[in-house]
Design a protein around this motif. Structure first.
Motif, mmCIF file in Angstrom:
data_model
loop_
_atom_site.group_PDB
_atom_site.id
_atom_site.type_symbol
_atom_site.label_atom_id
_atom_site.label_comp_id
_atom_site.label_asym_id
_atom_site.label_seq_id
_atom_site.Cartn_x
_atom_site.Cartn_y
_atom_site.Cartn_z
ATOM 1 N N CYS A 129 0.797 -1.231 0.000
ATOM 2 C CA CYS A 129 0.000 0.000 0.000
ATOM 3 C C CYS A 129 0.832 1.285 0.000
ATOM 4 O O CYS A 129 0.488 2.238 -0.709
ATOM 5 C CB CYS A 129 -0.959 -0.001 1.198
ATOM 6 S SG CYS A 129 -2.251 -1.260 1.068
ATOM 7 N N CYS A 155 1.635 2.385 -3.516
ATOM 8 C CA CYS A 155 0.557 2.435 -4.494
ATOM 9 C C CYS A 155 0.227 3.888 -4.870
ATOM 10 O O CYS A 155 0.082 4.751 -4.000
ATOM 11 C CB CYS A 155 -0.684 1.738 -3.942
ATOM 12 S SG CYS A 155 -2.096 1.778 -5.051
ATOM 13 N N ARG A 172 -2.994 5.338 -3.210
ATOM 14 C CA ARG A 172 -3.117 5.254 -1.754
ATOM 15 C C ARG A 172 -3.859 6.437 -1.132
ATOM 16 O O ARG A 172 -4.515 6.288 -0.106
ATOM 17 C CB ARG A 172 -1.740 5.097 -1.113
ATOM 18 C CG ARG A 172 -0.796 6.274 -1.287
ATOM 19 C CD ARG A 172 0.535 6.017 -0.568
ATOM 20 N NE ARG A 172 1.449 7.149 -0.704
ATOM 21 C CZ ARG A 172 2.366 7.245 -1.640
ATOM 22 N NH1 ARG A 172 2.479 6.278 -2.540
ATOM 23 N NH2 ARG A 172 3.163 8.291 -1.698
ATOM 24 N N ARG A 210 -7.417 1.416 3.270
ATOM 25 C CA ARG A 210 -6.274 1.614 4.169
ATOM 26 C C ARG A 210 -6.701 2.088 5.546
ATOM 27 O O ARG A 210 -5.907 2.088 6.482
ATOM 28 C CB ARG A 210 -5.301 2.628 3.564
ATOM 29 C CG ARG A 210 -4.676 2.150 2.260
ATOM 30 C CD ARG A 210 -3.389 2.861 1.989
ATOM 31 N NE ARG A 210 -2.395 2.583 3.028
ATOM 32 C CZ ARG A 210 -1.327 3.335 3.254
ATOM 33 N NH1 ARG A 210 -1.130 4.413 2.531
ATOM 34 N NH2 ARG A 210 -0.471 3.020 4.191
ATOM 35 N N GLY A 219 -7.018 -5.211 2.243
ATOM 36 C CA GLY A 219 -6.330 -4.871 1.013
ATOM 37 C C GLY A 219 -7.252 -5.018 -0.173
ATOM 38 O O GLY A 219 -8.302 -5.656 -0.089
#
Length: 395
Positions: A357, A360, A363, A369, A374
């Motif tokens: 994460c 990413c 994000r 998150r 996930g």
């Protein structure tokens, strides 16, 4: 894990390593799993090696760094009935070698803690204890030595009295006096054990004391100093973190602000990583560890053993839900350990089949998150686990 493949006639053909394992252990059973179209055999083995027991969630301190400031779990002690169920399960885990009494409460505050330790030592298991050191009075210290406790890890988050008091709200002199008392008891009883470990949670407000920490540990005859970053449960602690996505001063070159002439304990100071980016590896799973909470609930690691919230590495507030794979009051430890969900979880963590994460591009907009989930892979997700990066650490 190896694939399951078929021969020319469409029959299952196992890889050589599984054929050999079957010859050596003909009664060995497997769980059949699937990942991205590939079939995986996961062996059901009672091969747990380390058992973490949380005797209590009650503590005699109220530290600024502690999860107990934000969690939703009760303050309670493990009943002796629950503990005896743990003990009764031990014979079915033949590879178990070490038991660690620790947790987010103070183990030495449990009224039956010595009885618990004795029960494990009678089974010739190595015992470690984590403590804040304030209840390590002379009588307790002597009993720990007599019982043959292998390791005692004491949390000391400040070398200067005012720093320690600022974090823990207690007197450092009391802890140091108790540790010296333990050393006296070891000398009087002719024992080298328990070996002393010191755990230090590093913050912006105490990092300058690392140089003094090595000297203090040497004077206390500590065998190891474990330094961990703080997991910021509160806004107050978020302001204290030293790590981040990228190296930051004074850690630009990956080093620590400790002068070379202060390394008086070569090989004993164990430092964490200071930024994201290492190969992700779960020590709990690699060490074949499991955690039994105060109520008998079995979790795969510290990070999933309670309900709480904290600030992730990008500053977003994250809610973690306790993840239990069974309870010793209903099943034996080996049954829980070898259950399909637990075997699969360990396999996915060993392969670290989770998104990353923090790397990413989406994000900032991803609400997954905000909880331990996930966008792909197994849930609960270990996608941004700071323990797996060796940024946050446990004994």
């Amino acid at each position: 894990m190896p694939k399951i493949i078929t021969d020319d006639q469409g029959r299952l053909a196992l890889p050589d390593e599984f054929v050999q394992r079957r010859r050596l252990a003909p009664n060995l059973e497997y769980w059949l799993d699937e990942r991205e179209g590939e079939l995986i055999l996961r062996p059901r083995l009672p091969d747990a090696r380390k058992l973490y027991i949380e005797p209590t969630t009650i503590c005699n301190l109220h530290c600024r760094t502690c999860i107990r400031n934000v969690w939703g779990d009760p303050e309670a002690e493990m009943s002796m009935d629950t503990f005896r169920r743990v003990v009764d399960s031990l014979e079915s885990l033949p590879n178990l070698t070490r038991v660690i009494f620790t947790g987010f409460g103070e183990p030495l505050s449990h009224p039956e803690i010595l009885e618990m330790i004795e029960a494990m030592r009678k089974r010739d298991l190595t015992v470690s204890v984590g403590s804040n050191g304030l209840l390590l009075k002379p009588e307790m210290a002597r009993e720990l030595v007599k019982l043959g406790v292998d390791r005692l890890v004491v949390s000391v988050d400040g070398v200067r009295p005012e720093t320690y008091a600022g974090v823990r709200g207690a007197m450092l002199s009391d802890v140091l006096s108790n540790i010296r008392g333990l050393n006296e008891a070891k000398h009087e009883l002719g024992s080298l054990f328990p070996a002393l470990g010191i755990e230090f949670v590093v913050l912006k407000s105490n990092v300058a004391e690392l140089a003094e920490l090595t000297g203090l540990a040497s004077r206390l005859n500590a065998a190891r100093v474990l330094v961990s970053n703080v997991l910021p449960y509160t806004e107050d602690m978020r302001k204290e973190i030293l790590y981040g996505y990228e190296p930051r001063p004074p850690f630009k070159a990956g080093g620590w602000p400790v002068k070379a002439d202060t390394w008086v304990m070569l090989g004993t100071l164990d430092l964490p990583r200071m930024h994201w980016g290492a190969e992700r590896r779960c020590r709990f799973v690699q060490d074949k560890s499991l955690v039994v909470g105060w109520d008998g609930g079995v979790a795969p690691c510290y990070a999933l053993s309670h309900n709480y919230r904290y600030f992730a590495i990008d500053g977003r507030k994250k809610h973690v839900s306790r993840y239990l794979l069974g309870n010793v009051n209903q099943q034996s430890l080996s049954e829980i350990w070898m259950a399909e969900d637990y075997v699969r979880f360990r396999g996915e963590v060993r392969a670290f089949h989770f998104p990353s994460c923090p790397n990413c591009d989406l994000r900032e907009s991803c609400d997954l998150r905000e909880r331990n989930e996930g966008c792909w892979g197994l849930n609960p997700s270990c996608a941004d686990c700071l323990w797996a990066q060796d940024i946050v650490r446990c004994p």
